[in-house]
Design a protein around this motif. Structure first.
Motif, mmCIF file in Angstrom:
data_model
loop_
_atom_site.group_PDB
_atom_site.id
_atom_site.type_symbol
_atom_site.label_atom_id
_atom_site.label_comp_id
_atom_site.label_asym_id
_atom_site.label_seq_id
_atom_site.Cartn_x
_atom_site.Cartn_y
_atom_site.Cartn_z
ATOM 1 N N TYR A 76 -13.542 -52.877 18.995
ATOM 2 C CA TYR A 76 -12.945 -53.792 19.967
ATOM 3 C C TYR A 76 -12.824 -55.228 19.496
ATOM 4 C CZ TYR A 76 -12.236 -50.695 23.850
ATOM 5 O OH TYR A 76 -11.743 -49.714 24.650
ATOM 6 N N LYS A 137 -13.925 -44.103 31.913
ATOM 7 C CA LYS A 137 -12.697 -44.494 32.624
ATOM 8 C C LYS A 137 -11.673 -43.380 32.458
ATOM 9 C CE LYS A 137 -13.063 -49.459 31.508
ATOM 10 N NZ LYS A 137 -12.399 -50.576 30.802
ATOM 11 N N GLU A 157 -10.546 -50.857 34.696
ATOM 12 C CA GLU A 157 -10.651 -52.315 34.630
ATOM 13 C C GLU A 157 -11.690 -52.668 33.588
ATOM 14 O OE1 GLU A 157 -10.786 -54.858 38.208
ATOM 15 O OE2 GLU A 157 -10.917 -52.954 39.269
ATOM 16 N N PHE A 158 -11.570 -53.850 32.988
ATOM 17 C CA PHE A 158 -12.533 -54.256 31.973
ATOM 18 C C PHE A 158 -13.848 -54.622 32.649
ATOM 19 C CE2 PHE A 158 -14.392 -56.624 28.473
ATOM 20 C CZ PHE A 158 -14.051 -55.789 27.414
ATOM 21 N N VAL A 159 -14.933 -53.994 32.204
ATOM 22 C CA VAL A 159 -16.238 -54.227 32.827
ATOM 23 C C VAL A 159 -17.216 -54.850 31.834
ATOM 24 C CG1 VAL A 159 -16.084 -52.464 34.627
ATOM 25 C CG2 VAL A 159 -16.873 -51.822 32.347
ATOM 26 N N LEU A 164 -22.619 -53.988 28.065
ATOM 27 C CA LEU A 164 -21.180 -54.157 27.796
ATOM 28 C C LEU A 164 -20.823 -55.641 27.715
ATOM 29 C CD1 LEU A 164 -20.483 -51.479 30.354
ATOM 30 C CD2 LEU A 164 -19.323 -51.394 28.153
ATOM 31 N N ASP A 165 -20.001 -55.952 26.714
ATOM 32 C CA ASP A 165 -19.680 -57.364 26.476
ATOM 33 C C ASP A 165 -18.206 -57.666 26.653
ATOM 34 O OD1 ASP A 165 -18.921 -55.905 24.014
ATOM 35 O OD2 ASP A 165 -18.444 -57.904 23.250
HETATM 36 O O1 HPA Z 1 -14.469 -52.142 29.862
HETATM 37 C C1 HPA Z 1 -15.093 -52.444 28.813
HETATM 38 N N1 HPA Z 1 -15.936 -53.516 28.774
HETATM 39 C C2 HPA Z 1 -16.629 -53.878 27.665
HETATM 40 N N2 HPA Z 1 -16.551 -53.222 26.518
HETATM 41 C C3 HPA Z 1 -15.744 -52.144 26.484
HETATM 42 N N3 HPA Z 1 -15.492 -51.314 25.458
HETATM 43 C C4 HPA Z 1 -14.630 -50.400 25.905
HETATM 44 N N4 HPA Z 1 -14.309 -50.624 27.201
HETATM 45 C C5 HPA Z 1 -14.999 -51.723 27.590
#
Ligand code: HPA
Ligand SMILES: O=P(O)(O)OC[C@H]1O[C@H](OP(=O)(O)OP(=O)(O)O)[C@H](O)[C@@H]1O
Ligand SMILES: [Mg+2]
Length: 186
Positions: A76, A137, A157-159, A164-165
């Motif tokens: 990412y 998701k 949605e981005f979480v 999680l970052d």
């Molecule tokens: O929704 C997300 N949030 C943070 N990191 C991630 N990596 C994959 N999807 C996500």
């Protein structure tokens, strides 16, 4: 609880899953995993960095004695979309040939990271290879993945939070929340 959505000011849109809901879900998943691996040696593999919190809390909820190893992969970078290119930043310390291996993930989004990991670890001839993820998701899937244990299916949605970052921030929030669009340029 030390941090809540209000402490994050305008960065967070809403809390999606509370710490209490995460804790309860991990206890539920741990009972199922215990039943599956009764009497077997189990190696749990955490996928750094996102799965750190899930690994730590799931491992403590298990009764099964486990060994733990870590793999660091990244796809990412600093964005909110998977590049689709998975890089190994750190490989396992142990040989998994003949072992029962459970991959522990924080989230399956496009599924690209895990599908790559399954084929990479699968080629090392483990006795079994299964997956546990806290979040998934369904509407974001680009590849189908067979997952044994899923904590929560969430919207596309981005979480952030609980490992999680977004651009390396928010990992230490004790809950999972959605990010306000202005934070990531939405
Ligand atoms: O929704 C997300 N949030 C943070 N990191 C991630 N990596 C994959 N999807 C996500
Ligand atoms: O299903 P996918 O679309 O592949 O997304 C899921 C993966 O993306 C995130 O990791 P990332 O590569 O951002 O590294 P990190 O765990 O260090 O944050 C997350 O922790 C998963 O490993
Ligand atoms: Mg990430």
């Amino acid at each position: 609880m030390r941090v809540d959505a209000k402490d994050m000011g305008a960065d967070l849109k809403e809390v999606l899953i509370t710490k209490e809901e995460i804790d309860a879900k991990l206890v539920e998943l741990a009972a199922k995993i215990d039943a599956e691996y009764a009497g077997k040696d189990l190696l749990i593999v955490g996928v750094l960095k996102g799965a750190v919190m899930v690994m730590a809390d799931l491992a403590r909820a298990l009764s099964t004695p486990v060994t733990m190893d870590w793999m660091a992969v990244s796809s990412y970078g600093a964005g909110t979309q998977s590049s689709g290119v998975v890089r190994i930043l750190k490989d396992l310390d142990t040989d998994i040939k003949g072992k029962h291996v459970l991959i522990v993930e924080d989230i399956i989004d496009s599924g690209l990271t895990l599908s790559w990991l399954i084929s990479n670890l699968g080629s090392r001839e483990p006795e079994s290879l299964k997956i546990c993820t806290l979040l998934r998701k369904p509407d974001a899937a680009k590849v189908a993945i067979d997952v044994e244990w899923v904590g929560f299916d969430i919207p596309n949605e981005f979480v952030v939070g609980y490992g999680l970052d977004f651009a390396e921030k928010y990992r230490n929030l004790p809950f999972v929340g959605t990010l306000a669009p202005h934070v990531y340029g939405g």
